[in-house]
Design a protein around this motif. Structure first.
Motif, PDB file in Angstrom:
ATOM      1  N   ALA A  58       5.149 -12.222   6.240  1.00 12.77           N
ATOM      2  CA  ALA A  58       4.347 -12.905   7.254  1.00 12.77           C
ATOM      3  C   ALA A  58       2.882 -12.981   6.865  1.00 12.77           C
ATOM      4  CB  ALA A  58       4.479 -12.175   8.595  1.00 12.77           C
ATOM      5  N   ASP A  59       2.206 -13.966   7.455  1.00 16.42           N
ATOM      6  CA  ASP A  59       0.747 -14.062   7.438  1.00 16.42           C
ATOM      7  C   ASP A  59       0.260 -13.908   8.866  1.00 16.42           C
ATOM      8  OD1 ASP A  59       0.434 -14.633   4.656  1.00 16.42           O
ATOM      9  OD2 ASP A  59       1.111 -16.689   5.059  1.00 16.42           O
ATOM     10  N   HIS A  60      -0.943 -13.364   9.008  1.00 18.40           N
ATOM     11  CA  HIS A  60      -1.524 -13.223  10.342  1.00 18.40           C
ATOM     12  C   HIS A  60      -2.227 -14.523  10.705  1.00 18.40           C
ATOM     13  CE1 HIS A  60      -4.634 -11.917  13.297  1.00 18.40           C
ATOM     14  NE2 HIS A  60      -3.594 -11.272  13.785  1.00 18.40           N
ATOM     15  N   LEU A  61      -1.802 -15.161  11.807  1.00 16.18           N
ATOM     16  CA  LEU A  61      -2.345 -16.465  12.201  1.00 16.18           C
ATOM     17  C   LEU A  61      -3.178 -16.399  13.474  1.00 16.18           C
ATOM     18  CD1 LEU A  61       0.810 -18.672  11.483  1.00 16.18           C
ATOM     19  CD2 LEU A  61      -1.123 -18.176   9.974  1.00 16.18           C
ATOM     20  N   GLY A  62      -3.248 -15.279  14.116  1.00 16.45           N
ATOM     21  CA  GLY A  62      -4.065 -15.149  15.332  1.00 16.45           C
ATOM     22  C   GLY A  62      -3.361 -14.247  16.318  1.00 16.45           C
ATOM     23  N   PHE A  63      -4.011 -13.847  17.404  1.00 12.99           N
ATOM     24  CA  PHE A  63      -5.228 -14.462  17.907  1.00 12.99           C
ATOM     25  C   PHE A  63      -6.451 -13.541  17.763  1.00 12.99           C
ATOM     26  CE2 PHE A  63      -1.777 -16.699  19.921  1.00 12.99           C
ATOM     27  CZ  PHE A  63      -2.182 -18.014  19.817  1.00 12.99           C
ATOM     28  N   ARG A  64      -6.224 -12.283  17.498  1.00 15.20           N
ATOM     29  CA  ARG A  64      -7.332 -11.354  17.331  1.00 15.20           C
ATOM     30  C   ARG A  64      -7.824 -11.383  15.889  1.00 15.20           C
ATOM     31  NH1 ARG A  64      -3.714  -8.993  20.726  1.00 15.20           N
ATOM     32  NH2 ARG A  64      -4.477  -8.189  22.721  1.00 15.20           N
ATOM     33  N   ASP A  65      -9.052 -10.914  15.708  1.00 15.11           N
ATOM     34  CA  ASP A  65      -9.549 -10.675  14.362  1.00 15.11           C
ATOM     35  C   ASP A  65      -8.605  -9.691  13.667  1.00 15.11           C
ATOM     36  OD1 ASP A  65     -12.019 -10.749  12.408  1.00 15.11           O
ATOM     37  OD2 ASP A  65     -11.445  -8.644  12.628  1.00 15.11           O
ATOM     38  N   LEU A  66      -8.289  -9.941  12.404  1.00 18.52           N
ATOM     39  CA  LEU A  66      -7.286  -9.133  11.718  1.00 18.52           C
ATOM     40  C   LEU A  66      -7.707  -7.666  11.611  1.00 18.52           C
ATOM     41  CD1 LEU A  66      -4.593  -8.952  10.331  1.00 18.52           C
ATOM     42  CD2 LEU A  66      -5.657  -9.810   8.223  1.00 18.52           C
ATOM     43  N   SER A  67      -8.976  -7.402  11.419  1.00 10.89           N
ATOM     44  CA  SER A  67      -9.416  -6.012  11.342  1.00 10.89           C
ATOM     45  C   SER A  67      -9.206  -5.297  12.674  1.00 10.89           C
ATOM     46  CB  SER A  67     -10.890  -5.933  10.927  1.00 10.89           C
ATOM     47  OG  SER A  67     -11.719  -6.612  11.861  1.00 10.89           O
ATOM     48  N   GLU A  68      -9.381  -6.028  13.802  1.00 11.87           N
ATOM     49  CA  GLU A  68      -9.121  -5.437  15.107  1.00 11.87           C
ATOM     50  C   GLU A  68      -7.628  -5.165  15.271  1.00 11.87           C
ATOM     51  OE1 GLU A  68     -10.646  -7.962  18.132  1.00 11.87           O
ATOM     52  OE2 GLU A  68     -12.739  -7.834  17.439  1.00 11.87           O
ATOM     53  N   ALA A  69      -6.802  -6.078  14.789  1.00 15.57           N
ATOM     54  CA  ALA A  69      -5.355  -5.884  14.891  1.00 15.57           C
ATOM     55  C   ALA A  69      -4.915  -4.678  14.074  1.00 15.57           C
ATOM     56  CB  ALA A  69      -4.639  -7.148  14.409  1.00 15.57           C
ATOM     57  N   VAL A  70      -5.436  -4.544  12.866  1.00 18.13           N
ATOM     58  CA  VAL A  70      -5.088  -3.399  12.022  1.00 18.13           C
ATOM     59  C   VAL A  70      -5.458  -2.084  12.706  1.00 18.13           C
ATOM     60  CG1 VAL A  70      -5.801  -2.194   9.902  1.00 18.13           C
ATOM     61  CG2 VAL A  70      -5.077  -4.587   9.802  1.00 18.13           C
ATOM     62  N   ALA A  71      -6.596  -2.070  13.393  1.00 16.41           N
ATOM     63  CA  ALA A  71      -7.015  -0.860  14.095  1.00 16.41           C
ATOM     64  C   ALA A  71      -6.078  -0.515  15.252  1.00 16.41           C
ATOM     65  CB  ALA A  71      -8.442  -1.034  14.623  1.00 16.41           C
ATOM     66  N   ARG A  72      -5.331  -1.513  15.765  1.00 15.65           N
ATOM     67  CA  ARG A  72      -4.339  -1.234  16.797  1.00 15.65           C
ATOM     68  C   ARG A  72      -3.003  -0.832  16.197  1.00 15.65           C
ATOM     69  NH1 ARG A  72      -2.404  -5.032  19.365  1.00 15.65           N
ATOM     70  NH2 ARG A  72      -3.235  -6.823  18.231  1.00 15.65           N
ATOM     71  N   TRP A  73      -2.672  -1.402  15.052  1.00 13.37           N
ATOM     72  CA  TRP A  73      -1.357  -1.169  14.446  1.00 13.37           C
ATOM     73  C   TRP A  73      -1.264   0.198  13.771  1.00 13.37           C
ATOM     74  CZ3 TRP A  73      -1.373  -6.543  11.571  1.00 13.37           C
ATOM     75  CH2 TRP A  73      -1.253  -7.558  12.531  1.00 13.37           C
ATOM     76  N   TRP A  74      -2.390   0.691  13.262  1.00  8.01           N
ATOM     77  CA  TRP A  74      -2.408   1.997  12.596  1.00  8.01           C
ATOM     78  C   TRP A  74      -3.379   2.940  13.312  1.00  8.01           C
ATOM     79  CZ3 TRP A  74      -1.398  -2.294   9.577  1.00  8.01           C
ATOM     80  CH2 TRP A  74      -0.324  -2.190   8.692  1.00  8.01           C
ATOM     81  N   ASP A  75      -3.094   4.220  13.213  1.00 11.02           N
ATOM     82  CA  ASP A  75      -4.000   5.249  13.739  1.00 11.02           C
ATOM     83  C   ASP A  75      -5.051   5.536  12.663  1.00 11.02           C
ATOM     84  OD1 ASP A  75      -5.308   7.387  14.832  1.00 11.02           O
ATOM     85  OD2 ASP A  75      -3.495   8.530  15.321  1.00 11.02           O
ATOM     86  N   LEU A  76      -6.040   4.656  12.578  1.00  9.61           N
ATOM     87  CA  LEU A  76      -7.043   4.788  11.525  1.00  9.61           C
ATOM     88  C   LEU A  76      -7.852   6.080  11.629  1.00  9.61           C
ATOM     89  CD1 LEU A  76      -8.381   1.130  11.142  1.00  9.61           C
ATOM     90  CD2 LEU A  76      -6.557   2.293   9.875  1.00  9.61           C
ATOM     91  N   PRO A  77      -8.217   6.555  12.839  1.00 12.21           N
ATOM     92  CA  PRO A  77      -8.935   7.836  12.891  1.00 12.21           C
ATOM     93  C   PRO A  77      -8.137   8.993  12.287  1.00 12.21           C
ATOM     94  CG  PRO A  77      -9.233   6.656  14.944  1.00 12.21           C
ATOM     95  CD  PRO A  77      -8.199   5.892  14.162  1.00 12.21           C
ATOM     96  N   ALA A  78      -6.812   9.007  12.501  1.00 10.01           N
ATOM     97  CA  ALA A  78      -5.994  10.079  11.922  1.00 10.01           C
ATOM     98  C   ALA A  78      -5.956   9.969  10.402  1.00 10.01           C
ATOM     99  CB  ALA A  78      -4.582  10.029  12.494  1.00 10.01           C
ATOM    100  N   LEU A  79      -5.831   8.753   9.873  1.00  4.96           N
ATOM    101  CA  LEU A  79      -5.840   8.569   8.425  1.00  4.96           C
ATOM    102  C   LEU A  79      -7.201   8.927   7.840  1.00  4.96           C
ATOM    103  CD1 LEU A  79      -3.861   5.206   8.073  1.00  4.96           C
ATOM    104  CD2 LEU A  79      -3.024   7.528   7.664  1.00  4.96           C
ATOM    105  N   GLN A  80      -8.262   8.545   8.543  1.00  5.72           N
ATOM    106  CA  GLN A  80      -9.608   8.894   8.076  1.00  5.72           C
ATOM    107  C   GLN A  80      -9.787  10.408   8.025  1.00  5.72           C
ATOM    108  OE1 GLN A  80     -11.926   7.350   6.642  1.00  5.72           O
ATOM    109  NE2 GLN A  80     -13.959   7.482   7.584  1.00  5.72           N
ATOM    110  N   ALA A  81      -9.307  11.095   9.059  1.00  2.00           N
ATOM    111  CA  ALA A  81      -9.416  12.558   9.080  1.00  2.00           C
ATOM    112  C   ALA A  81      -8.631  13.178   7.931  1.00  2.00           C
ATOM    113  CB  ALA A  81      -8.916  13.094  10.415  1.00  2.00           C
ATOM    114  N   MET A  82      -7.470  12.618   7.611  1.00  2.00           N
ATOM    115  CA  MET A  82      -6.689  13.120   6.486  1.00  2.00           C
ATOM    116  C   MET A  82      -7.473  12.985   5.186  1.00  2.00           C
ATOM    117  SD  MET A  82      -2.982  11.683   5.127  1.00  2.00           S
ATOM    118  CE  MET A  82      -3.682  10.069   4.713  1.00  2.00           C
TER     119      MET A  82
END
Length: 294
Positions: free
Chosen positions: A178-202
């Motif tokens: 798949a490609d991301h076609l909308g509707f949110r900014d992709l970086s915002e979507a990634v921040a919802r799809w992954w627990d970035l704070p937990a990965l950052q802490a790791m």
């Protein structure tokens, strides 16, 4: 010394291992994955105890850990020349070969390569299998877009296909590129799809522990230090780094850098591990070889 009462925690040095103890058992798995295959595959119990002592692991903890790893099917016992020892089982070799691909061949995705989607629906009567699939996808670095819809960079496609086949779940799932076609900014979507704070802490935890080690070894190398003590220290620091790092390439799928926060620590952590591995791998292996009984 690390006591026999080890602390249990989920570790993803392989997508196949559900529960591995961070401590003696985890260190021994990392040892066999990092060195044993280069020294013939078999390691005597007495030599393994000697080597683990360099990491402050006592003999009883080693014996307990290898016994449990044998029961899990990762190690098999074998006597050579009258000495008791262990080697990796076929399953253990398969698992660690997969780990090698992720640990030493970690890829960073590009947005233009797209995404792989795993879409599945598992009936409530088989919720244990549904839970197993979710756990495996999490430990393979997938994020969640919605219930039953999991996403990862496209380079994880083969991993997703293998996971579904190994769990015999092909009948419940579909794979999409798949490609991301909308509707949110992709970086915002990634921040919802992954627990970035937990990965950052790791990643920050890895840097806190191992970046000073790298700095110290660079200074040590400039002084030209050699000898058994240096090789023993290299072995201990190298194995600790591998053991600490081996979860990261499974939990962090290597998301495109432009979609991550500006202070993302993943790239720096990967460079620190790579530099430590390059600097310490040879003297560490030399120490292992010099310790093993001929």
């Amino acid at each position: 010394m690390i006591p026999n009462s080890e602390r249990e925690e989920t570790v993803s040095g392989s997508s196949d291992t559900d529960r591995v103890l961070r401590g003696p058992r985890s260190l021994i798995v990392s040892f066999f994955g990092t060195y044993a295959r280069d020294v013939g595959g078999w390691v005597g119990v007495a030599d393994l105890i000697t080597l683990m002592a360099d990491l402050d692991v006592d003999g009883p903890s080693v014996r307990s850990a290898v016994s449990r790893l044998k029961r899990r099917g990762l190690l098999v016992s074998e006597r050579l020349g009258g000495a008791a020892g262990y080697r990796l089982s076929e399953e253990g070799r398969r698992i660690l070969a997969e780990g090698d691909r992720r640990i030493f061949g970690h890829r960073v995705a590009r947005v233009e390569d797209g995404w792989v989607l795993v879409v599945f629906s598992v009936p409530e009567s088989e919720r244990s299998r549904r839970h197993a699939l979710r756990s495996r996808l999490t430990r393979s670095g997938f994020g969640t877009t919605a219930a039953g819809v999991w996403v990862a960079p496209a380079h994880a496609t083969d991993q997703a296909r293998a996971t579904l086949r190994e769990l015999d779940m092909e009948g419940y799932a579909e794979l999409f590129h798949a490609d991301h076609l909308g509707f949110r900014d992709l970086s915002e979507a990634v921040a919802r799809w992954w627990d970035l704070p937990a990965l950052q802490a790791m990643h920050e935890g890895f840097l806190t522990e191992h970046e000073p080690v790298l700095t110290a070894w660079r200074r040590r190398s400039l002084r030209g230090e050699e000898g058994p003590r240096r090789r023993r220290a290299a072995f201990a620091d190298h194995l600790r780094a591998v053991d600490s790092w081996r979860r990261s390439p499974f939990l962090d799928p290597g998301l495109p850098p432009e979609l991550l926060p500006d202070d993302w620590a993943g790239g720096r952590a990967a460079r620190v591990f790579s530099d430590l591995h390059t600097l310490l791998r040879t003297p560490a292996l030399d120490h292992v070889r010099s310790t093993l009984t001929p």
